[in-house]
Write an enzyme that holds these catalytic residues in place. Structure first.
Site, mmCIF file in Angstrom:
data_model
loop_
_atom_site.group_PDB
_atom_site.id
_atom_site.type_symbol
_atom_site.label_atom_id
_atom_site.label_comp_id
_atom_site.label_asym_id
_atom_site.label_seq_id
_atom_site.Cartn_x
_atom_site.Cartn_y
_atom_site.Cartn_z
ATOM 1 N N ASN A 1 47.421 25.245 59.884
ATOM 2 C CA ASN A 1 47.771 26.639 59.574
ATOM 3 C C ASN A 1 46.660 27.335 58.787
ATOM 4 O OD1 ASN A 1 50.379 26.359 60.704
ATOM 5 N ND2 ASN A 1 51.091 25.356 58.837
ATOM 6 N N HIS B 1 62.977 29.451 60.261
ATOM 7 C CA HIS B 1 62.485 28.203 59.671
ATOM 8 C C HIS B 1 63.588 27.481 58.886
ATOM 9 C CE1 HIS B 1 60.028 25.784 56.790
ATOM 10 N NE2 HIS B 1 59.308 25.600 57.884
ATOM 11 N N GLU C 1 61.839 35.800 60.340
ATOM 12 C CA GLU C 1 60.409 35.608 60.094
ATOM 13 C C GLU C 1 59.705 36.786 60.759
ATOM 14 O OE1 GLU C 1 58.882 31.667 61.269
ATOM 15 O OE2 GLU C 1 60.908 30.925 61.026
ATOM 16 N N SER D 1 57.249 30.787 63.549
ATOM 17 C CA SER D 1 56.323 29.666 63.415
ATOM 18 C C SER D 1 56.289 28.757 64.629
ATOM 19 C CB SER D 1 56.674 28.846 62.179
ATOM 20 O OG SER D 1 58.003 28.389 62.263
ATOM 21 N N ASP E 1 60.406 36.688 56.076
ATOM 22 C CA ASP E 1 59.482 35.605 55.743
ATOM 23 C C ASP E 1 58.170 35.859 56.496
ATOM 24 O OD1 ASP E 1 58.018 33.271 55.647
ATOM 25 O OD2 ASP E 1 59.750 31.945 55.873
ATOM 26 N N HIS F 1 53.538 33.148 58.336
ATOM 27 C CA HIS F 1 52.420 33.000 59.273
ATOM 28 C C HIS F 1 51.685 34.313 59.541
ATOM 29 C CE1 HIS F 1 53.331 28.810 60.142
ATOM 30 N NE2 HIS F 1 54.583 29.179 59.937
ATOM 31 N N LYS G 1 49.071 28.662 54.120
ATOM 32 C CA LYS G 1 48.621 28.856 55.508
ATOM 33 C C LYS G 1 47.290 29.618 55.465
ATOM 34 C CE LYS G 1 53.440 28.339 56.456
ATOM 35 N NZ LYS G 1 53.471 26.878 56.518
HETATM 36 C C1 LIG Z 1 58.204 30.386 58.414
HETATM 37 C C2 LIG Z 1 57.988 29.436 57.294
HETATM 38 N N1 LIG Z 1 58.566 29.680 56.117
HETATM 39 C C3 LIG Z 1 58.423 28.846 55.077
HETATM 40 C C4 LIG Z 1 57.664 27.711 55.183
HETATM 41 C C5 LIG Z 1 57.559 26.784 54.022
HETATM 42 O O1 LIG Z 1 56.357 26.983 53.347
HETATM 43 P P1 LIG Z 1 55.688 25.807 52.511
HETATM 44 O O2 LIG Z 1 54.988 24.930 53.513
HETATM 45 O O3 LIG Z 1 54.767 26.496 51.582
HETATM 46 O O4 LIG Z 1 56.786 25.082 51.813
HETATM 47 C C6 LIG Z 1 57.024 27.420 56.386
HETATM 48 C C7 LIG Z 1 56.202 26.196 56.488
HETATM 49 O O5 LIG Z 1 55.887 25.685 57.493
HETATM 50 C C8 LIG Z 1 57.194 28.297 57.476
HETATM 51 O O6 LIG Z 1 56.630 28.041 58.658
#
Ligand SMILES: Cc1ncc(COP(=O)(O)O)c(C=O)c1O
Length: 383
Positions: free
Chosen positions: A40, A127, A170, A174, A199, A202, A233
């Site tokens: 990422n 996610h 999101e 992801s 969120d 990405h 990321k």
């Molecule tokens: C959409 C999304 N939110 C939250 C997270 C979690 O983030 P972190 O890896 O910093 O715990 C991820 C991690 O892959 C993600 O893809």
């Protein structure tokens, strides 16, 4: 009398692992070797000497190597407060609160804000951290088919809940690599009196003006309850900010359990994130390069007959269906020198296993061309 219990617990765990293996769903830790297509680190900053320098400078200036406690106890530091102010300013919100991971940010935010009589409208591709945060809150949930805004509109209209309504998505999904239509979600939220939580894991650093994300691109930061920006990321660090109003921040400081009951990251780490934000804000050239490479990969994969779903970003899934197929393709690609991992349930729904190709600026058209050839060879060799 204790021993037999212990053994039978372990035997039970072993049996579950065997069952996972039989479904081609067993994961193992492994070092990634070869061309990295699972990272990422979209803008290639993880090896940027400016980030290493920022950490070294902070340590040389006497920054301690540990925070020594939760932010509410001994773990607060001017560095974190200044970074939060700078990040809020970057995103264009009143305030920002830093959590030690994106997972903790989503769990803390949703667990604190949502109540059991609220209704949460949650995209089916959200996610795990969003799903778990909603579960933890015990709010009622309506899971809508991925980005099906007609379904969402209908569900919002029919909802007769006495509690509040929240839409959780999101901005850049992801596992699908497609983007939420933020402007339309904002207008749905307005029409039905719902709050929007986005969120931006990405999208941060990649999309929007200066890489501020897709809510900023839609001019919507003042209209959403919160955006979440992970630092692990494109920012090549770790942790995440929840951005929103000052009231939201103060509420989370008092109520978000993943913030309150967890040791703060050491203050020198704030220097790394601060430098990453500075670099990312000026990285239009790198963003252009990234999105051009991603466009190249998507076009050539489609031309070669692969199903990349609705991807429209640097995340490009190759949809394969069964677990076995995804594992076989990944093995073949790994043998050809490409670090690609199969993505299987529960990360994606049953029957939707895939490869998730993640484009970064460290790649080139020449490498992507070789990757596509290797994928075609994997398909030709597949039973
Ligand atoms: C959409 C999304 N939110 C939250 C997270 C979690 O983030 P972190 O890896 O910093 O715990 C991820 C991690 O892959 C993600 O893809």
């Amino acid at each position: 009398m204790k021993k037999p219990d212990t053994i039978s617990t372990i035997d039970g765990l072993r049996a579950e692992l065997t069952a996972l293996e039989e479904k081609s769903q067993l994961r193992r830790l492994a070092q990634m070797e070869g061309v990295n297509l699972s990272s990422n680190d979209y803008l290639g900053l993880s090896t940027d000497p400016r980030l290493a320098r920022a950490v070294a400078d902070a340590l040389e200036a006497g920054s301690p190597v540990a925070s020594t406690g939760s932010r509410l106890l001994s773990g607060n530091a001017a560095e974190w407060e200044e970074l939060e102010t700078a990040f809020a300013c970057f995103i264009g919100t009143e305030a920002a609160l830093f959590f030690s991971s994106g997972y903790a940010a989503n769990l803390g935010l949703l667990g604190a804000i949502l109540r059991p009589d609220d209704v949460v409208f949650s995209d089916e591709s959200n996610h795990a951290s969003l799903i778990d945060g909603i579960r933890l809150s015990r709010a009622r949930k309506v899971i809508f088919p991925h980005l099906d805004l007609n379904f969402l509109e209908d569900a919002l209209r029919r909802s007769d809940s006495a509690g509040r309504k929240f839409i959780v998505v999101e901005s850049l999904f992801s596992m699908e690599g497609d983007r939420a239509p933020v402007a339309e979600l904002l207008s749905l939220a307005d029409r039905f009196g719902a709050e929007l939580i986005v969120d931006e894991a990405h999208a941060t650093g990649v999309f929007g003006p200066q890489g501020r994300g897709l809510v900023a691109a839609a001019g919507g930061n003042a209209r959403v309850l919160a955006t979440v920006h992970t630092c692990g990321k494109a920012l090549a660090s770790a942790g995440a900010f929840v951005c929103g109003s000052e009231v939201l921040k103060q509420y989370l400081v008092n109520r978000a359990r993943t913030f309150i009951f967890s040791t703060a990251l050491p203050p020198y780490f704030a220097a790394q994130i601060g430098k990453a934000v500075e670099i990312v804000a000026e990285a239009d050239g790198e963003r252009g390069k990234l999105l051009a490479l991603a466009g190249f990969l998507r076009t050539h994969l489609r031309d070669a007959g692969f199903n990349i779903g609705t991807s429209d970003s640097q995340i490009v899934p190759v949809l394969l269906g069964g677990n076995d197929t995804a594992v076989r393709y990944a093995d073949t690609l790994q043998r050809a020198g490409f670090a690609v991992r199969p993505i299987r349930p529960p990360t994606v729904p049953e029957g939707q296993s895939r490869l998730r190709l993640s484009v970064t600026t460290k790649l080139s058209e020449e490498v992507l061309d070789r990757l596509i050839k290797a994928l075609v060879a994997a398909r030709d060799a597949d039973p």
